[in-house]
Enzyme design. Structure first.
Site, PDB file in Angstrom:
ATOM      1  N   LYS A 187       0.827  -1.188   0.000  1.00 16.68           N
ATOM      2  CA  LYS A 187       0.000   0.000   0.000  1.00 16.68           C
ATOM      3  C   LYS A 187       0.869   1.249   0.000  1.00 16.68           C
ATOM      4  O   LYS A 187       1.959   1.245  -0.554  1.00 16.68           O
ATOM      5  CB  LYS A 187      -0.964  -0.054   1.192  1.00 16.68           C
ATOM      6  CG  LYS A 187      -2.039  -1.130   1.056  1.00 16.68           C
ATOM      7  CD  LYS A 187      -2.971  -1.163   2.254  1.00 16.68           C
ATOM      8  CE  LYS A 187      -4.129  -2.130   2.040  1.00 16.68           C
ATOM      9  NZ  LYS A 187      -5.169  -1.534   1.158  1.00 16.68           N
ATOM     10  N   ILE A 188       0.383   2.313   0.621  1.00 13.25           N
ATOM     11  CA  ILE A 188       1.075   3.589   0.543  1.00 13.25           C
ATOM     12  C   ILE A 188       2.024   3.771   1.724  1.00 13.25           C
ATOM     13  O   ILE A 188       1.748   3.302   2.833  1.00 13.25           O
ATOM     14  CB  ILE A 188       0.059   4.753   0.478  1.00 13.25           C
ATOM     15  CG1 ILE A 188       0.759   6.067   0.106  1.00 13.25           C
ATOM     16  CG2 ILE A 188      -0.723   4.871   1.783  1.00 13.25           C
ATOM     17  CD1 ILE A 188      -0.206   7.146  -0.345  1.00 13.25           C
TER      18      ILE A 188
ATOM     19  N   ALA B  15      10.027  -0.117   7.127  1.00 11.55           N
ATOM     20  CA  ALA B  15       9.057  -0.660   6.173  1.00 11.55           C
ATOM     21  C   ALA B  15       9.788  -1.400   5.062  1.00 11.55           C
ATOM     22  O   ALA B  15      10.926  -1.058   4.713  1.00 11.55           O
ATOM     23  CB  ALA B  15       8.215   0.469   5.584  1.00 11.55           C
TER      24      ALA B  15
ATOM     25  N   GLY C 279       9.036  -3.147   1.074  1.00 10.36           N
ATOM     26  CA  GLY C 279       8.189  -3.429  -0.073  1.00 10.36           C
ATOM     27  C   GLY C 279       9.084  -3.729  -1.264  1.00 10.36           C
ATOM     28  O   GLY C 279       9.975  -2.937  -1.585  1.00 10.36           O
TER      29      GLY C 279
ATOM     30  N   GLY D  72      12.775  -2.059  -1.864  1.00 12.22           N
ATOM     31  CA  GLY D  72      13.511  -2.524  -0.689  1.00 12.22           C
ATOM     32  C   GLY D  72      12.964  -2.059   0.627  1.00 12.22           C
ATOM     33  O   GLY D  72      11.818  -2.350   0.948  1.00 12.22           O
ATOM     34  N   PHE D  73      13.760  -1.261   1.398  1.00 12.15           N
ATOM     35  CA  PHE D  73      13.372  -0.958   2.767  1.00 12.15           C
ATOM     36  C   PHE D  73      13.566   0.522   3.072  1.00 12.15           C
ATOM     37  O   PHE D  73      14.270   1.246   2.350  1.00 12.15           O
ATOM     38  CB  PHE D  73      14.204  -1.788   3.757  1.00 12.15           C
ATOM     39  CG  PHE D  73      15.673  -1.455   3.759  1.00 12.15           C
ATOM     40  CD1 PHE D  73      16.195  -0.434   4.541  1.00 12.15           C
ATOM     41  CD2 PHE D  73      16.568  -2.188   2.979  1.00 12.15           C
ATOM     42  CE1 PHE D  73      17.547  -0.135   4.539  1.00 12.15           C
ATOM     43  CE2 PHE D  73      17.931  -1.900   2.977  1.00 12.15           C
ATOM     44  CZ  PHE D  73      18.418  -0.865   3.756  1.00 12.15           C
TER      45      PHE D  73
ATOM     46  N   CYS E 296       0.851   2.179   5.249  1.00 13.11           N
ATOM     47  CA  CYS E 296       0.657   0.779   4.819  1.00 13.11           C
ATOM     48  C   CYS E 296      -0.774   0.294   5.070  1.00 13.11           C
ATOM     49  O   CYS E 296      -1.018  -0.913   5.100  1.00 13.11           O
ATOM     50  CB  CYS E 296       1.668  -0.142   5.487  1.00 13.11           C
ATOM     51  SG  CYS E 296       3.380   0.348   5.193  1.00 13.11           S
TER      52      CYS E 296
END
Length: 252
Positions: free
Chosen positions: A85-86, A154, A156, A167-168, A185
């Site tokens: 998500k965002i 985070a 993704g 990545g992160f 998220c």
């Protein structure tokens, strides 16, 4: 704490731009694509790009319209080709883009767990205890007298032709006020934090770089490791982790 493997795999860690040299998100995305093509072709070793971004919201493929910030505070909102998500990127947050070829014995979920494990180890180096929450990606602090469960990093990713992208993002001394503009998220029942917030002192991106370099090299060497015990499982809104897989033959 987990028992770390010994690095045996070459990993090129590059600083792409920090502080006043923070990299525009779209420029970094184009840089990723170029590095990805070279790693796929075998003309470049596995590479991690470390950088900061100017303030930007990035919306993964599972972002619902109501989850976008009503007032983004002047920051761009960009749709991206990762799962999830965002989320927000900005100054004071170390962003890492591992662009690495996954060995046959390393599945995508294992790769995500290795990145999480590296960030758990980085937080431990600074004196912050973290772990995973099954059902929710990223690195978390347990609920305590200071607040609810809260995310400090985070994750993704996207995997195309067997090579990772995106990545992160590790919150160091990022302005947490940005997170009041949206539901990170899509998770409304938890918080967001930073190393500086948890330690009560300023922890900069530069402060964590040596630890991040060391632990990424360790866990992306693809050797066996002992995982940090998880916290209690929690459901995450929507479907699946923040991962995007691309079938062979599809464009990167």
């Amino acid at each position: 704490m987990s028992s770390e493997p010994i690095p045996t795999h070459p990993l090129d860690v590059e600083i792409a731009g920090l502080g006043d040299d923070a990299v525009d998100y779209l420029a970094a995305w184009e840089l990723q694509r170029g590095v990805h093509e070279e790693v796929v072709a075998g003309t470049r070793p596995d590479t991690v790009l470390l950088l900061e971004h100017p303030p930007v919201f990035t919306a993964g493929k599972r972002t619902d319209p109501h989850e976008r910030p009503v007032d983004p505070g002047g920051a761009a909102v960009i749709d991206v080709d990762r799962g999830g998500k965002i989320t927000f990127h900005g100054p004071g947050q170390l962003v890492g883009y591992p662009i690495v070829a996954l060995p046959d014995h390393v599945k995508v979920v294992d790769y995500v767990r290795r990145v999480e494990e590296a960030l758990i180890a980085v937080c431990a180096d600074l004196g912050v205890t973290t772990a995973r929450i099954p059902g929710r990606s990223g690195v978390w602090l347990r609920e305590d007298e200071r607040g609810p469960e809260r995310k400090i990093a985070a994750i993704g990713i996207r995997v195309s032709r067997g090579v990772t992208m995106h990545g992160f993002a590790l919150n160091c001394d990022v302005d947490l006020g940005w997170y009041d503009r949206f539901v990170p998220c899509g998770i409304a029942d938890a918080g967001v934090t930073s190393l500086s917030q948890e330690l009560g002192r300023d922890v900069t991106v530069e402060d964590v770089l040596p630890s991040v370099r060391r632990h990424l090299a360790t866990y992306l060497s693809w050797q066996p490791y002992e995982a940090t015990p998880d916290y209690d499982a929690r459901p995450e809104p929507g479907r699946g982790p923040r991962i995007e897989l691309v079938r062979p033959g599809a464009p990167a």
